[in-house]
Design a protein around this motif. Structure first.
Motif, PDB file in Angstrom:
ATOM      1  N   GLY A  23       0.824  -1.217   0.000  1.00  0.00           N
ATOM      2  CA  GLY A  23       0.000   0.000   0.000  1.00  0.00           C
ATOM      3  C   GLY A  23       0.850   1.255   0.000  1.00  0.00           C
ATOM      4  N   LEU A  24       1.920   1.252   0.781  1.00  0.00           N
ATOM      5  CA  LEU A  24       2.825   2.409   0.799  1.00  0.00           C
ATOM      6  C   LEU A  24       3.497   2.611  -0.555  1.00  0.00           C
TER       7      LEU A  24
ATOM      8  N   GLY B 290       2.421   1.446  -3.425  1.00  0.00           N
ATOM      9  CA  GLY B 290       1.382   1.785  -4.403  1.00  0.00           C
ATOM     10  C   GLY B 290       0.945   3.235  -4.329  1.00  0.00           C
ATOM     11  N   ALA B 291       1.036   3.843  -3.175  1.00  0.00           N
ATOM     12  CA  ALA B 291       0.717   5.267  -3.049  1.00  0.00           C
ATOM     13  C   ALA B 291       1.909   6.138  -3.410  1.00  0.00           C
TER      14      ALA B 291
ATOM     15  N   SER C 298      -2.553  10.610   0.933  1.00  0.00           N
ATOM     16  CA  SER C 298      -2.420   9.505  -0.028  1.00  0.00           C
ATOM     17  C   SER C 298      -1.780   8.274   0.601  1.00  0.00           C
ATOM     18  N   LEU C 299      -0.737   8.476   1.386  1.00  0.00           N
ATOM     19  CA  LEU C 299      -0.101   7.330   2.034  1.00  0.00           C
ATOM     20  C   LEU C 299      -1.046   6.692   3.043  1.00  0.00           C
TER      21      LEU C 299
ATOM     22  N   ILE D 211      -4.352   6.671   2.907  1.00  0.00           N
ATOM     23  CA  ILE D 211      -5.382   5.948   2.156  1.00  0.00           C
ATOM     24  C   ILE D 211      -4.808   4.647   1.586  1.00  0.00           C
ATOM     25  N   GLY D 212      -3.590   4.696   1.053  1.00  0.00           N
ATOM     26  CA  GLY D 212      -2.962   3.483   0.508  1.00  0.00           C
ATOM     27  C   GLY D 212      -2.766   2.422   1.574  1.00  0.00           C
ATOM     28  N   VAL D 213      -2.282   2.820   2.735  1.00  0.00           N
ATOM     29  CA  VAL D 213      -2.083   1.871   3.833  1.00  0.00           C
ATOM     30  C   VAL D 213      -3.433   1.373   4.346  1.00  0.00           C
TER      31      VAL D 213
ATOM     32  N   ILE E 181      -6.351   1.096   2.721  1.00  0.00           N
ATOM     33  CA  ILE E 181      -6.949   0.151   1.774  1.00  0.00           C
ATOM     34  C   ILE E 181      -6.204  -1.186   1.832  1.00  0.00           C
ATOM     35  N   GLY E 182      -4.881  -1.134   1.904  1.00  0.00           N
ATOM     36  CA  GLY E 182      -4.105  -2.369   2.017  1.00  0.00           C
ATOM     37  C   GLY E 182      -4.424  -3.124   3.291  1.00  0.00           C
TER      38      GLY E 182
END
Length: 105
Positions: free
Chosen positions: A34-35, A37-38, A83-84, A86-88, A90-91
């Motif tokens: 997730g990190l 990907g963001a 963003s980070l 949200i990425g974490v 969602i992951g």
């Protein structure tokens, strides 16, 4: 009698330890994904923002009199943590649902 209880409880503790280990490793991996990907799109946006802003300012000089554009630092001071996160997030949610589905007994 005390030794028998300790010996019979030890395998249960071992199974709990293994279960928690198998649950935590995929969560950590997905958080890292997730990190990353963001971070990749943020890096691309960071590089392209200056290029696009220079192009706009050269081609459409009238816009500079009407609008004031934000700097990359001002945008990324908000965009990066959001963003980070949200990425974490969602992951983490995806990992929890997957791990629960596969470890359901």
């Amino acid at each position: 009698k005390g030794d028998l209880t300790k010996k019979s409880v030890a395998p249960i503790y071992f199974m709990i330890l293994i279960s928690s280990f198998l649950t935590e490793i995929p969560i950590m991996i997905v958080l890292l994904i997730g990190l990353i990907g963001a971070a990749i799109p943020l890096g691309i946006i960071y590089v392209l923002y200056n290029v696009v802003m220079e192009y706009i300012l050269e081609r459409f000089s009238m816009l500079t009199r009407l609008l004031s554009f934000l700097s990359v630092e001002e945008i990324f001071s908000v965009l990066l943590p959001v963003s980070l996160g949200i990425g974490v997030g969602i992951g983490f949610l995806g990992s929890i649902s997957t791990v629960r589905k596969h470890l359901r007994v």
